[in-house]
Design a protein around this motif. Structure first.
Motif, PDB file in Angstrom:
ATOM      1  N   LEU A  23       1.046  -1.312   0.128  1.00 52.06           N
ATOM      2  CA  LEU A  23       0.110  -0.122   0.058  1.00 52.06           C
ATOM      3  C   LEU A  23       0.691   1.158   0.000  1.00 52.06           C
ATOM      4  O   LEU A  23       2.089   1.162   0.311  1.00 52.06           O
ATOM      5  CB  LEU A  23      -0.910  -0.086   1.208  1.00 52.06           C
ATOM      6  N   ALA A  24       0.462   2.396  -0.195  1.00 58.08           N
ATOM      7  CA  ALA A  24       1.165   3.625  -0.415  1.00 58.08           C
ATOM      8  C   ALA A  24       1.600   3.723   1.194  1.00 58.08           C
ATOM      9  O   ALA A  24       0.738   3.849   2.037  1.00 58.08           O
ATOM     10  CB  ALA A  24       0.286   4.748  -0.883  1.00 58.08           C
ATOM     11  N   SER A  25       2.659   4.316   1.466  1.00 56.24           N
ATOM     12  CA  SER A  25       3.268   4.635   2.659  1.00 56.24           C
ATOM     13  C   SER A  25       3.674   6.003   2.802  1.00 56.24           C
ATOM     14  O   SER A  25       4.267   6.624   1.863  1.00 56.24           O
ATOM     15  CB  SER A  25       4.405   3.492   2.907  1.00 56.24           C
ATOM     16  N   THR A  26       3.597   6.376   3.968  1.00 59.64           N
ATOM     17  CA  THR A  26       4.070   8.053   4.311  1.00 59.64           C
ATOM     18  C   THR A  26       5.378   7.635   4.951  1.00 59.64           C
ATOM     19  O   THR A  26       5.784   6.552   5.410  1.00 59.64           O
ATOM     20  CB  THR A  26       3.327   8.654   5.248  1.00 59.64           C
ATOM     21  N   PRO A  27       6.441   8.851   4.754  1.00 62.12           N
ATOM     22  CA  PRO A  27       7.451   8.673   5.308  1.00 62.12           C
ATOM     23  C   PRO A  27       7.858   8.741   6.834  1.00 62.12           C
ATOM     24  O   PRO A  27       8.511   7.834   7.447  1.00 62.12           O
ATOM     25  CB  PRO A  27       8.105   9.960   4.950  1.00 62.12           C
ATOM     26  N   SER A  28       6.584   8.767   7.578  1.00 61.16           N
ATOM     27  CA  SER A  28       6.850   8.668   8.890  1.00 61.16           C
ATOM     28  C   SER A  28       6.150   7.303   9.280  1.00 61.16           C
ATOM     29  O   SER A  28       6.980   6.733  10.245  1.00 61.16           O
ATOM     30  CB  SER A  28       5.534   9.541   9.674  1.00 61.16           C
ATOM     31  N   LYS A  29       5.406   6.509   8.304  1.00 60.84           N
ATOM     32  CA  LYS A  29       5.182   5.128   8.667  1.00 60.84           C
ATOM     33  C   LYS A  29       6.560   4.355   8.239  1.00 60.84           C
ATOM     34  O   LYS A  29       6.877   3.274   8.892  1.00 60.84           O
ATOM     35  CB  LYS A  29       4.096   4.933   7.986  1.00 60.84           C
ATOM     36  N   ILE A  30       7.193   4.680   7.149  1.00 61.17           N
ATOM     37  CA  ILE A  30       8.391   4.144   6.639  1.00 61.17           C
ATOM     38  C   ILE A  30       9.483   4.247   7.983  1.00 61.17           C
ATOM     39  O   ILE A  30      10.170   3.252   8.200  1.00 61.17           O
ATOM     40  CB  ILE A  30       8.970   4.655   5.725  1.00 61.17           C
ATOM     41  N   ALA A  31       9.513   5.313   8.613  1.00 62.10           N
ATOM     42  CA  ALA A  31      10.707   5.693   9.844  1.00 62.10           C
ATOM     43  C   ALA A  31      10.335   4.733  10.858  1.00 62.10           C
ATOM     44  O   ALA A  31      11.150   3.999  11.322  1.00 62.10           O
ATOM     45  CB  ALA A  31      10.595   7.008  10.114  1.00 62.10           C
ATOM     46  N   GLY A  35      13.242   1.932  11.697  1.00 62.83           N
ATOM     47  CA  GLY A  35      13.700   2.376  13.023  1.00 62.83           C
ATOM     48  C   GLY A  35      14.663   3.646  12.711  1.00 62.83           C
ATOM     49  O   GLY A  35      15.876   3.543  13.314  1.00 62.83           O
ATOM     50  N   ILE A  36      14.323   4.620  11.822  1.00 67.91           N
ATOM     51  CA  ILE A  36      14.906   5.609  11.618  1.00 67.91           C
ATOM     52  C   ILE A  36      14.187   7.187  12.049  1.00 67.91           C
ATOM     53  O   ILE A  36      13.095   6.829  12.141  1.00 67.91           O
ATOM     54  CB  ILE A  36      15.474   5.807  10.104  1.00 67.91           C
ATOM     55  N   HIS A  37      15.080   7.942  12.055  1.00 65.79           N
ATOM     56  CA  HIS A  37      14.197   9.268  12.212  1.00 65.79           C
ATOM     57  C   HIS A  37      13.156   9.735  11.223  1.00 65.79           C
ATOM     58  O   HIS A  37      13.630   9.681   9.833  1.00 65.79           O
ATOM     59  CB  HIS A  37      15.132  10.647  12.662  1.00 65.79           C
ATOM     60  N   PRO A  38      11.983  10.293  11.225  1.00 62.36           N
ATOM     61  CA  PRO A  38      11.240  10.656  10.027  1.00 62.36           C
ATOM     62  C   PRO A  38      11.836  11.735   9.374  1.00 62.36           C
ATOM     63  O   PRO A  38      11.560  11.688   7.898  1.00 62.36           O
ATOM     64  CB  PRO A  38      10.005  11.211  10.958  1.00 62.36           C
ATOM     65  N   VAL A  39      12.655  12.612   9.728  1.00 62.69           N
ATOM     66  CA  VAL A  39      13.079  13.537   8.758  1.00 62.69           C
ATOM     67  C   VAL A  39      14.241  13.041   7.804  1.00 62.69           C
ATOM     68  O   VAL A  39      14.254  13.147   6.637  1.00 62.69           O
ATOM     69  CB  VAL A  39      13.931  14.819   9.558  1.00 62.69           C
ATOM     70  N   THR A  40      14.872  12.021   8.338  1.00 60.11           N
ATOM     71  CA  THR A  40      15.823  10.945   7.665  1.00 60.11           C
ATOM     72  C   THR A  40      14.936  10.258   6.455  1.00 60.11           C
ATOM     73  O   THR A  40      15.492  10.311   5.288  1.00 60.11           O
ATOM     74  CB  THR A  40      16.730  10.140   8.375  1.00 60.11           C
ATOM     75  N   ALA A  41      13.857   9.837   6.759  1.00 58.16           N
ATOM     76  CA  ALA A  41      13.090   8.960   5.935  1.00 58.16           C
ATOM     77  C   ALA A  41      12.537   9.931   4.765  1.00 58.16           C
ATOM     78  O   ALA A  41      12.580   9.527   3.530  1.00 58.16           O
ATOM     79  CB  ALA A  41      12.092   8.306   6.680  1.00 58.16           C
ATOM     80  N   GLN A  42      12.172  11.103   5.474  1.00 58.19           N
ATOM     81  CA  GLN A  42      11.865  12.272   4.243  1.00 58.19           C
ATOM     82  C   GLN A  42      12.846  12.349   3.248  1.00 58.19           C
ATOM     83  O   GLN A  42      12.385  12.571   2.023  1.00 58.19           O
ATOM     84  CB  GLN A  42      11.265  13.367   4.998  1.00 58.19           C
ATOM     85  N   LYS A  43      14.031  12.724   3.693  1.00 56.79           N
ATOM     86  CA  LYS A  43      14.996  13.141   2.723  1.00 56.79           C
ATOM     87  C   LYS A  43      15.176  11.957   1.707  1.00 56.79           C
ATOM     88  O   LYS A  43      15.463  12.317   0.649  1.00 56.79           O
ATOM     89  CB  LYS A  43      16.388  13.546   3.670  1.00 56.79           C
TER      90      LYS A  43
END
Length: 77
Positions: A23-31, A35-43
């Motif tokens: 399913l489509a995932s958001t960067p915060s869900k991926i983080a 197990g990484i910081h949401p900002v890192t996932a977003q970048k």
């Protein structure tokens, strides 16, 4: 001979977590998943989206991403 694409380990984890989720995932869900910081996932998501490996759409203040399997297969062969 084609050069294979070398992904950063976080990029590989992001692609794998989105692909496994189906399913489509958001960067915060991926983080949270990897197990990484949401900002890192977003970048990393932004970088992969610019390279064409992720298809991202924005709805409101959320970004939903799916793996572009055609681009990914071409890059890995």
């Amino acid at each position: 001979m084609k050069n294979k694409v070398k992904f950063h380990p976080i990029d590989r984890d992001i692609i794998k977590s989105i692909r496994d989720n189906k399913l489509a995932s958001t960067p915060s869900k991926i983080a949270k998943t990897i197990g990484i910081h949401p900002v890192t996932a977003q970048k990393h998501v932004e970088k992969l989206s610019k390279l064409g490996y992720l298809d991202c759409k924005t709805k409101g203040n959320r970004t939903y991403c799916k793996v572009n399997m055609n681009k990914l297969r071409r890059g890995l062969t």
